[in-house]
Motif scaffolding. Structure first.
Motif, mmCIF file in Angstrom:
data_model
loop_
_atom_site.group_PDB
_atom_site.id
_atom_site.type_symbol
_atom_site.label_atom_id
_atom_site.label_comp_id
_atom_site.label_asym_id
_atom_site.label_seq_id
_atom_site.Cartn_x
_atom_site.Cartn_y
_atom_site.Cartn_z
ATOM 1 N N UNK A 141 14.300 39.801 46.232
ATOM 2 C CA UNK A 141 14.089 40.463 44.941
ATOM 3 C C UNK A 141 12.652 40.342 44.470
ATOM 4 N N UNK A 142 11.943 39.287 44.915
ATOM 5 C CA UNK A 142 10.537 39.177 44.559
ATOM 6 C C UNK A 142 9.726 40.300 45.178
ATOM 7 N N UNK A 143 10.127 40.722 46.390
ATOM 8 C CA UNK A 143 9.439 41.833 47.053
ATOM 9 C C UNK A 143 9.939 43.188 46.562
ATOM 10 N N UNK A 144 11.206 43.273 46.206
ATOM 11 C CA UNK A 144 11.805 44.549 45.794
ATOM 12 C C UNK A 144 12.709 44.298 44.590
ATOM 13 N N UNK A 145 12.162 44.198 43.391
ATOM 14 C CA UNK A 145 12.929 43.804 42.200
ATOM 15 C C UNK A 145 14.081 44.747 41.865
ATOM 16 N N UNK A 146 14.000 46.022 42.292
ATOM 17 C CA UNK A 146 15.029 46.997 41.929
ATOM 18 C C UNK A 146 16.094 47.155 43.012
ATOM 19 N N UNK A 147 16.214 46.193 43.929
ATOM 20 C CA UNK A 147 17.217 46.285 44.995
ATOM 21 C C UNK A 147 18.583 45.932 44.396
ATOM 22 N N UNK A 148 19.342 46.957 44.055
ATOM 23 C CA UNK A 148 20.573 46.752 43.289
ATOM 24 C C UNK A 148 21.625 45.982 44.070
ATOM 25 N N UNK A 149 21.743 46.247 45.380
ATOM 26 C CA UNK A 149 22.748 45.544 46.189
ATOM 27 C C UNK A 149 22.459 44.051 46.224
ATOM 28 N N UNK A 150 21.176 43.677 46.271
ATOM 29 C CA UNK A 150 20.822 42.261 46.265
ATOM 30 C C UNK A 150 21.184 41.613 44.934
ATOM 31 N N UNK A 151 20.983 42.326 43.840
ATOM 32 C CA UNK A 151 21.391 41.797 42.529
ATOM 33 C C UNK A 151 22.901 41.562 42.505
ATOM 34 N N UNK A 152 23.664 42.521 43.005
ATOM 35 C CA UNK A 152 25.126 42.345 43.013
ATOM 36 C C UNK A 152 25.528 41.140 43.850
ATOM 37 N N UNK A 170 21.891 37.757 35.490
ATOM 38 C CA UNK A 170 21.365 38.484 36.645
ATOM 39 C C UNK A 170 21.599 39.981 36.492
ATOM 40 N N UNK A 171 22.710 40.351 35.860
ATOM 41 C CA UNK A 171 22.970 41.769 35.595
ATOM 42 C C UNK A 171 21.900 42.332 34.669
ATOM 43 N N UNK A 172 21.517 41.530 33.661
ATOM 44 C CA UNK A 172 20.478 41.990 32.742
ATOM 45 C C UNK A 172 19.145 42.173 33.476
ATOM 46 N N UNK A 173 18.862 41.244 34.413
ATOM 47 C CA UNK A 173 17.628 41.369 35.190
ATOM 48 C C UNK A 173 17.651 42.624 36.047
ATOM 49 N N UNK A 174 18.812 42.927 36.621
ATOM 50 C CA UNK A 174 18.964 44.141 37.437
ATOM 51 C C UNK A 174 18.741 45.382 36.588
ATOM 52 N N UNK A 179 15.552 50.055 34.884
ATOM 53 C CA UNK A 179 15.038 50.844 33.765
ATOM 54 C C UNK A 179 13.543 51.081 33.905
ATOM 55 N N UNK A 180 12.846 50.143 34.569
ATOM 56 C CA UNK A 180 11.414 50.349 34.798
ATOM 57 C C UNK A 180 11.169 51.546 35.696
ATOM 58 N N UNK A 181 12.199 51.943 36.428
ATOM 59 C CA UNK A 181 12.114 53.114 37.306
ATOM 60 C C UNK A 181 12.879 54.296 36.727
ATOM 61 N N UNK A 182 13.199 54.209 35.419
ATOM 62 C CA UNK A 182 13.970 55.259 34.740
ATOM 63 C C UNK A 182 15.336 55.448 35.371
ATOM 64 N N UNK A 183 15.990 54.336 35.715
ATOM 65 C CA UNK A 183 17.329 54.385 36.306
ATOM 66 C C UNK A 183 18.215 53.359 35.607
#
Length: 794
Positions: A141-152, A170-174, A179-183
């Motif tokens: 996640x440090x390399x790819x903060x928006x990796x949703x599967x890793x957050x799950x 962790x859900x809030x972090x995801x 949201x930083x990517x408009x998603x």
């Protein structure tokens, strides 16, 4: 999948790699580390060809799954490939992460590091190491903060450890990263959040559950199954495949395959909510299936509520793979699996079973034994590359450290593997005798008596569950699943050698097509190319024991078998004399094992009529194929068998004075004479001319002493004797032709006269051809031409 990357090939990323490296290339310390990366990772590609001069690499994607971009690094830096040792996957991927993430590598190293982190997350998740798994998820996640599967994945692990607040955080972090990517988080992530907030996700797990009672995961490497693993994975990734059943006989390795695939299916892009192995082979009733699933899920059941509904409620909204292992005895409960699939859209089921489940939506994938060709290669490399041989050797070396096999011993191992049909369990049980018996001795024991061969394939070692400690126990389980009629049918089919046709099965055992389908569904019968059916040889031995244990059953089955194939050969003999000649030869070739077995039974039982019926067709078959030794052997067994029965007591060599005609019926005497004649023909072909002449003359003496009892022109005993006399005279003429042309012509003319009276166009044509040849050698004017023309006309 094989690919080749060669220096100078067009590449969309080659220029980027050179640009990122800069004009000076890699710093010296990074070059050393890259060399380590290459050394570690290239082994996991299973390279099949490495050309260091042209810096080309032909490889097969394997456990490492390395990007083709790494190969471009080889081309740019000129780093050579080495094979000093085989590291673990974790070590290999960790080597990538040890490289410095700086401008020298840019996006390339970042992508490579992400792949390494994915692999390390799965590696430790499978081994139930949550702390390490979480550590690598954080690095990912440090390399790819928006990796949703890793957050799950992290949310699941935290919830399982009881850290509910951390999981919700962790859900809030995801959500912030997306949201930083408009998603926004997708429905699956939100559903997981709701389950955690509601307290229903405390037992979630990403790992394959530890083996339960009755589940055995072999400690032997999975050998030669790359294609099957890839096929299973592809089927499970197909949205239309919800229920995949691996079918096959006991001991073929279905469980080993299923567990391996289950481990590999644990990935951030795989089954997010877990892969669970449910061993059901030990269950005694259908009603125990749902509780067994609940146990595998760590789901405590509430009394008074249906266990199936509790499983549905627990898995609702999740993406889960259930591996139902050993389902063959519970096929009546397969409808429960279908109900679960309907109720849980994210569920897929991988079942292993000796029998198809035969339910809605089932996809079948038959698992066969390891490949072992009938035509064994002679060179050592080809033998050693055989998966079946590799499996034997790997097990034998566990028993006898430092074992090295000679070329001859490798060939014996290959024969052994072919003898057991490539069945992995049988190979492992046979290899357990290494150190006590040589491969040749193990093979000889297996090829011996049926009971001795089967009993050799067993072990008392405690590392195997009892049902897998012997092939007999494996077959006992399959036998116990059959109804009485199915057992009777399988036992009756054991009389066939080398397979059979539907017509033959019907004639010998009264089998109907639907009944054969039942045995096929139970993985006890296979349908081979050309429409023939086959039984695994070890299973055929086992079924033969069951047949012999039923009073009178073996005799009835063998009598019907020999009668059917005697009639079959008689029909093929008629085909030999017409336009179906080549096709008839091929059909008899496919039945060679059955023909020999039927012939031997007729000899042993004294079925003279069947021997007489099949003799010409079978002997001509061996003669035309040049299999003279086999032909001489089968005729000799008839002569010896009838002599043992009192028809002809003879010494070696045959003595006509030992024949007692008055004691035996004319038919048996005539069949004996025919067998002597054909034995003489084969001896002549084998160069044993003196013995051939003695056998043929003795045959003619026996026939001359038998009376002509039927009126001329009417088919009867007399005509049959004259047919036999014409044949013997023809063959005596062939023997004489090399030494005495005049005697040969006399014999041919005598034979020809008999064939003409009998209106036998086949014999007439053959003798005319022989007479034409001998006349040509003698220079008798137009006689050869007239004889050959008449022969051709016939």
């Amino acid at each position: 999948m094989k690919q080749a990357i060669t220096e100078g090939e067009p590449s969309t990323f080659g220029g980027r790699v050179r640009a990122s490296l800069g004009p000076s290339g890699l710093p010296s310390d990074d070059r050393g580390r890259m060399r380590l990366v290459v050394d570690n990772l290239v082994l996991h590609l299973h390279p099949t060809k490495v050309n260091t001069r042209s810096l080309s690499l032909t490889y097969t994607w394997g456990l490492g799954g390395l990007s083709a971009m790494l190969v471009m690094i080889l081309a740019v830096t000129g780093i050579m490939l080495t094979n000093n040792y085989t590291p673990s996957p974790a070590e290999a991927y960790q080597s990538i992460l040890n490289l410095r993430s700086n401008v020298w590598f840019g996006d390339f190293l970042r992508n490579l590091a992400l792949r390494a982190l994915h692999a390390l997350v799965n590696h430790h998740a499978v081994r139930a190491e949550p702390e390490r798994t979480l550590a690598y998820i954080d690095r990912l996640l440090a390399l790819e903060p928006a990796h949703e599967a890793a957050h799950r994945h992290k949310m699941l692990l935290l919830a399982r450890d009881g850290e509910r607040a951390a999981a919700l955080h962790q859900y809030d972090a995801c959500r912030r990263a997306l949201q930083a990517l408009d998603a926004e988080p997708d429905g699956e992530t939100t559903a997981l959040y709701e389950r955690i907030r509601g307290g229903t996700e405390s037992h979630a797990s990403r790992a394959v559950r530890p083996p339960g009672p009755g589940l055995h995961v072999p400690l032997i490497p999975l050998v030669g199954r790359e294609a099957e693993v890839a096929e299973i994975r592809a089927r499970l990734q197909d949205p239309s495949c919800r229920l995949l059943t691996l079918t096959g006989p006991g001991g073929v390795g279905k469980t080993h395959l299923a567990v391996r695939v289950a481990e590999e299916m644990l990935s951030p892009d795989g089954f997010l909510d877990g892969v669970y192995v449910v061993p059901v082979g030990f269950l005694l009733a259908v009603k125990a299936i749902a509780p067994a699933i609940a146990q595998a899920l760590d789901l405590p059941l509430t009394e008074g509520e249906r266990s199936q509904q509790q499983v549905v409620d627990h898995l609702h909204g999740k993406q889960v793979l259930l591996v139902m292992d050993g389902f063959e005895h519970l096929t009546a409960g397969a409808g429960l699996l279908v109900d679960l699939l309907h109720a849980i859209p994210g569920l897929k089921i991988l079942a292993t079973s000796r029998a198809r489940l035969d339910v809605e939506g089932e996809t079948l994938l038959p698992i066969q034994g390891l490949a072992c060709s009938e035509r064994l290669p002679e060179d050592r490399e080809a033998l050693a590359a055989s998966p079946a041989v590799q499996l034997f050797v790997s097990r034998a070396r566990q028993i006898q450290a430092g074992l090295e096999l000679t070329d001859a011993e490798l060939l014996d191992v290959a024969r052994l593997c072919h003898l057991v049909g490539g069945l992995p369990l049988a190979i492992l049980l046979a290899a357990s005798w290494a150190g006590m018996l040589t491969p040749a001795e193990i093979t000889a024991e297996l090829a011996g008596e049926l009971d001795r061969g089967l009993d050799l394939l067993q072990t008392d070692g405690p590392n195997l569950p009892f049902p897998q400690r012997s092939m007999r126990a494996v077959f006992d389980r399959s036998w116990g699943l059959l109804a009485d009629r199915e057992r009777q049918l399988l036992a009756g089919l054991s009389v066939f050698r080398g397979g059979f046709t539907l017509e033959a099965a019907h004639q010998v055992t009264d089998a109907a097509l639907q009944e054969l389908r039942v045995l096929m569904d139970q993985s006890l019968l296979q349908r081979a190319a050309g429409g023939r059916y086959t039984i695994h040889e070890l299973l055929r031995h086992y079924a033969g024991e069951k047949l012999a244990a039923t009073p009178g059953a073996a005799q009835v089955a063998c009598d019907r078998h020999s009668a059917h194939f005697a009639a079959t050969v008689a029909q093929r003999w008629l085909d030999f004399q017409g336009p179906r000649h080549q096709l008839a030869l091929a059909e008899m070739g496919a039945e060679n094992g059955n023909l020999r077995a039927a012939w031997d039974w007729s000899v042993a039982r004294g079925h003279v009529g069947q021997l007489d019926q099949a003799m010409d067709g079978l002997c001509y078959f061996y003669k035309w194929l040049g299999r003279y030794e086999e032909g001489e052997s089968l005729c000799r067994r008839v002569v010896e068998g009838l002599a043992d029965a009192g028809v002809w007591r003879r010494q070696e060599p045959p003595d006509p004075s030992a024949v007692s005609l008055a004691e035996e019926p004319a038919e048996r005497q005539r069949v004996l004479a025919r067998a002597l004649a054909w034995q003489g023909v084969f001896c002549g072909r084998l160069g044993r001319r003196q013995q051939a002449g003695e056998l043929l003359r003795h045959s003619l003496d026996l026939l001359d002493d038998l009376a002509w009892t039927g009126p001329e022109g009417v088919l009867g005993p007399g005509q049959e004797i004259q047919h036999a006399r014409a044949f013997v005279l023809w063959r005596l003429g062939n023997l004489a032709a090399e030494l005495d042309h005049e005697d040969a012509q006399r014999l041919y003319r005598h034979s020809l006269a008999l064939y003409r009276v009998l209106e036998n166009s086949w014999g007439t044509s053959g003798v005319l051809e022989a007479l034409g040849r001998i006349a040509a050698f003698s220079g008798e004017g137009d006689t050869p031409r007239h004889a050959l023309e008449e022969s051709l006309a016939l």
